[in-house]
Design an enzyme around this catalytic site. Structure first.
Site, PDB file in Angstrom:
ATOM      1  N   ASP A  63      57.701  32.504  12.173  1.00  0.00           N
ATOM      2  CA  ASP A  63      57.118  31.369  12.982  1.00  0.00           C
ATOM      3  C   ASP A  63      58.073  30.872  13.990  1.00  0.00           C
ATOM      4  OD1 ASP A  63      54.640  31.858  12.420  1.00  0.00           O
ATOM      5  OD2 ASP A  63      54.815  30.547  10.543  1.00  0.00           O
TER       6      ASP A  63
ATOM      7  N   ASP B 296      42.322  35.128  12.886  1.00  0.00           N
ATOM      8  CA  ASP B 296      42.145  34.245  11.734  1.00  0.00           C
ATOM      9  C   ASP B 296      40.702  34.114  11.432  1.00  0.00           C
ATOM     10  OD1 ASP B 296      44.813  33.679  11.968  1.00  0.00           O
ATOM     11  OD2 ASP B 296      44.702  32.218  13.556  1.00  0.00           O
TER      12      ASP B 296
END
Length: 252
Positions: free
Chosen positions: A11, A130
């Site tokens: 990330d 997600d």
């Protein structure tokens, strides 16, 4: 059967790798180019970079990070975050990425999947999903905007649609398992793998080598992804691969 893949996820925020829990309390985990080079040497099969500060400034930073990374590593890497047009895809691929990850943009504009696959080939397009279990429905719901917005879309319907639109791969993150280190979400992963024919990367919940063994033995997942356990040396990739091989998993 294709060999299973191990994929660290980085990330990236303002040019640095960060990691938190449920998108908060972010800690600096290092320079993305240096980390990528280490994972390449350690035997990671691929890498995924997610730009979590994908403002205009973040995007330009990310293009530079991608360019520098491409010079340092020989394994394929996927870049996602803030990519909402074919032009965005082109910039990132030109900088050296092998695949593009799209999530929210694909839900808001599903045609983007078709356009990207037609322009660059299905193998370049990874749709990240997600999903969280919806008690009322008795099945999983798709979320966007970094897990903050519910969509009312059933995950198993959406995975079939993205496959039909030309996605080459699905990066499936269980919001219920994410950050728990209690193991991958096996029911969700199994259901998605049974719904599509394209490769599925399982993400969310890895804390032990056994969790990778479980997801490969009990679902059709083609790859297992993790972040924290690799960044903070809780599990090394060589040790993980040794354990998987001794457990009978075909690994690269």
């Amino acid at each position: 059967m294709l060999a299973k893949r191990i994929i660290p996820c980085l990330d990236v925020k303002e040019g640095r790798v960060v990691k938190g829990v449920n998108f908060v309390n972010l800690r600096d985990a290092g320079d993305p180019v240096e980390l990528a080079a280490i994972y390449d040497r350690e035997g990671a099969d691929e890498l995924i970079f997610l730009d979590i500060s994908a403002s205009v400034e973040g995007r330009e930073t990310m293009v530079e990070v991608v360019r520098r990374t491409a010079e340092e590593i020989s394994i394929p890497f996927t870049v996602g975050g803030g990519i909402s047009s074919v032009d965005d895809m082109k910039k990132i691929l030109r900088a050296g990425a092998d695949k593009i990850g799209i999530n929210t943009a694909a839900v808001l504009n599903p045609q983007l999947i078709n356009d990207g696959a037609q322009r660059f080939g299905a193998q370049c397009i990874v749709v990240a999903i997600d999903a969280r279990f919806n008690e009322e429905w008795g099945e999983w719901e798709v979320y966007t905007h970094g897990g903050r917005k519910s969509t009312g879309i059933k995950a198993l319907d959406w995975v079939k649609e993205v496959e039909q639109r030309g996605a080459g791969e699905i990066l499936l993150t269980s919001m219920d398992a994410d950050g728990t280190k209690d193991g991958f979400d096996l029911p969700l992963t199994r259901a998605v793998c049974e719904a599509v024919r394209i490769p599925v990367i399982a993400s969310g919940g890895a804390g032990l080598s056994q969790h990778f063994l479980d997801v490969f033995e009990q679902t059709g997942a083609d790859a297992g992804l993790a972040a924290t356990i690799f960044h903070y040396k809780e599990i090394s990739i060589p040790a993980l691969k040794t354990e998987l091989r001794s457990g009978g998993v075909e690994i690269r």
